[in-house]
Every structure is written in structure tokens, then in C-alpha cells.
Design an enzyme around this catalytic site. Structure first.
Site: not given
Ligand code: NAD
Length: 297
Positions: A54, A98, A121
Site C-alpha cells: 500500500k 492494518q 478504510d
């Protein structure tokens, strides 16, 4: 019949190019580049690999990025303190926590600690709630990427029967909300299946659009799908492969060979949904920098 293969790599590249152009324009008009701050807790190798991919993608589109690595002995309070610092840092536009977190940490308390305006997210309950009621919000990247694929390939969802396998908060549930929305893209009728669903084939065989996000290799095979179905394979599973230098290869939930004989459209693994997830994260980070979603507040 041999299915049309949906090229997620190609569509993701187009999205990343668009994001990159927008950032160049944005920066050339005196704004600073957007910044994504990743947070990893512990040393789960897969988490580190995902975050590297990412942040690499960030560099390619002109998004600055940084990774905060906390030890897996860290307490809930310490993680929340670190998140709050990032919330108050005006140079950080997006925060990517994460997952999964080590078992002793309550993921939801920590996700809720993220400022929802930096939750690129789209997992924060504020964003999920706004998605549920059709308000502007950050959309979780994987289902948002799937909606982009439908759009790019002009795959109609309106009035179709979509069967989603897997009811997680990051894929199945937001996918259900997006594809069934009446007031926007979507407009499909949805069946949401999970581990307690009895006789999965009874549902999959009726799907015009089948989206599998269970994390089980060969869960879906040709005889389980309707002739001409659209098959979206979200699963990313490692299976042992002695011929591969890594000792494993990645496969989805669908048995590609048998499903592609009956499907009209199919996503490969790798190269299908995965690249779209990363591209949508780039898009969300740019939106966060522009404050484009919440600017009316
Ligand atoms: P999860 O473990 O949180 O949820 C899995 C869901 O699938 C659960 O609702 C469970 O009940 C259901 N399920 C499991 N086995 C089933 C079965 N045999 N029949 C019916 N339902 C079943 O998983 P997740 O985080 O949503 O991820 C699912 C898969 O998607 C994993 O392989 C993951 O690696 C992959 N994934 C891919 C991307 C991407 O970008 N391509 C993004 C996120 C997740």
C-alpha cells in the site's frame, strides 16, 4: 462457454492514474501532497507485506506515506494514544490501521478511536453507519472497488439477484449495503450467506452475481453457479505449491477452471479484486486530503 475475464489490474491502474493526475494538479496549485499514515501492531508478516504494497502504491501516485510499527506487547491505551496523536496531526490525511490486531487488543475500540474523517478504510462505525443510511462516507475499499469494476465493464446490477458469501465487516456487509442501494448504483436484491448458511448451492445456483469472500479455496465450483453468472472472487488464499519458489501460490474461493466455463464474467486471483482494493485506498486518501467527503460539515 468461456467467461470474460475482468482485468482488475487494468482498471486499478486507470484509477491510480486519475488519482495521480488529481494530486499533481492539487500540488501544482500550492497544496501539500496527501499523506497516509499506516499503523501496524506486532510482526504479522502478512500485515507488513500488505502495508508495504500500500505504501509503495502511495509513492507511485504521489501520496506521502509513513508507517508506525508498534510492538505486539503494546496496550490498548498506548495504541489509542498513538492514534489520537495522528488524529491531531494536520499533516496526516488518512490513517490505515492494518488488521488483524494481536488478540489482546479490542479491534473495535481502536478502530473507533480513529477520527472518522481520516478513516480511509471506511471501517469506523460512523462511516459504516453513514453508508447504511446512504450518506456520504468513506466506502470500504474492497466492495467499493467491486462496484467500480461493475461500472467499468457496464455490468448491470439493477434488479439482479446478488449472492454474497461471507458476512465480514470489511467485505460482505458493506458489499451488501452498496449493491442493494436503491438510490444510487446497486439496486440489486441480495442474499448474504455465511458459515451457518445451509445448502450453499441452493443460493449460489440462483445468483446472477455471485461474490465470494469466505477465504476458502475451491468453495465455489462450476456446478454451483448459474449459466451466464457474474462471478467476483474476493478470496485470497495461500495453497502449498512446491513448484513455486515461495512454496505456495495464491488462489481465490472459486475453482477458476470449472466456474469460468459457466460464468459470463469472472475475476481472476490474483489480478482481480485485490488491485482494486489498493486503488480505492489511494482514492479515499486523496478525498480525505481534499476533505471532499465531509466538507459540508
Ligand atoms: P473473515 O474471516 O472476516 O470472514 C469470512 C466470512 O466468510 C464469514 O462471514 C464466514 O462466516 C464466511 N465463511 C467462511 N467459510 C464459509 C463457508 N464455507 N461457507 C459460507 N460462508 C463462509 O474474512 P474477510 O476478512 O472478509 O476475508 C475473506 C476473504 O477475502 C479472505 O480470503 C481474505 O484474504 C480476502 N480478502 C481479499 C481482499 C482483496 O482485496 N481481494 C480484501 C479483503 C479480504
Amino acid at each position: 462457454m468461456s467467461a470474460n475475464v475482468i482485468d482488475g489490474k487494468k482498471v486499478a491502474k486507470l484509477i491510480r492514474e486519475q488519482v495521480s493526475e488529481d494530486i499533481q494538479y492539487w500540488v501544482s496549485h500550492g497544496q501539500r501532497a496527501p499523506k497516509l499514515q499506516a499503523v501496524i501492531v506486532g510482526n504479522n508478516p502478512a500485515s507488513h507485506t500488505y502495508v508495504k504494497a500500500k505504501t509503495k502504491a502511495c509513492g507511485e501516485v504521489g501520496i506521502e506515506s509513513d508507517t508506525l510499527i508498534l510492538p505486539d506487547t503494546v496496550s490498548e491505551t498506548q495504541v489509542i494514544e498513538a492514534i489520537e496523536k495522528l488524529n491531531h496531526n494536520d499533516e496526516v490525511d488518512g490513517i490505515l490501521l492494518q488488521l488483524p490486531l494481536p488478540g489482546h487488543l479490542p479491534s473495535w475500540n481502536i478502530i473507533e478511536a480513529i477520527d472518522y474523517r481520516k478513516d480511509v478504510d471506511g471501517f469506523h462505525p460512523m462511516n459504516m453507519g453513514r453508508l447504511a443510511v446512504g450518506q456520504p462516507s468513506f466506502r470500504p475499499c474492497t466492495p467499493a472497488g467491486i462496484m467500480e469494476l461493475f461500472n467499468y465493464y457496464s455490468i448491470a446490477t439493477k434488479g439482479k439477484h446478488a449472492v454474497i458469501i461471507g458476512a465480514s465487516n470489511i467485505v460482505g456487509k458493506p458489499m451488501t449495503l452498496m449493491i442493494s442501494r436503491e438510490d444510487g448504483a446497486g439496486k440489486a436484491t441480495v442474499t448474504l450467506c455465511h458459515q451457518y448458511t445451509k445448502d450453499l448451492t441452493r443460493h449460489t445456483i440462483n445468483a446472477d452475481i455471485l461474490i465470494s469472500a469466505a477465504g476458502t479455496p475451491k468453495l465455489i465450483t462450476g456446478p454451483m453457479i448459474k449459466e451466464g453468472a457474474v462471478v467476483i472472487d474476493v478470496g485470497i488464499n495461500r495453497v502449498a505449491d512446491p513448484d513455486n519458489e515461495r512454496g505456495y501460490r495464491l488462489v481465490g474461493d472459486c475453482d477458476f477452471e470449472s466456474t469460468q466455463e459457466k460464468a459470463n464474467w469472472i475475476t481472476p486471483v490474483p489480478g482481480g479484486v485485490g488491485p482494486m482494493t489498493v486503488a480505492m485506498l489511494m482514492k479515499n486518501t486523496l478525498l480525505a486530503a481534499k476533505d471532499a467527503i465531509y466538507q459540508s460539515e
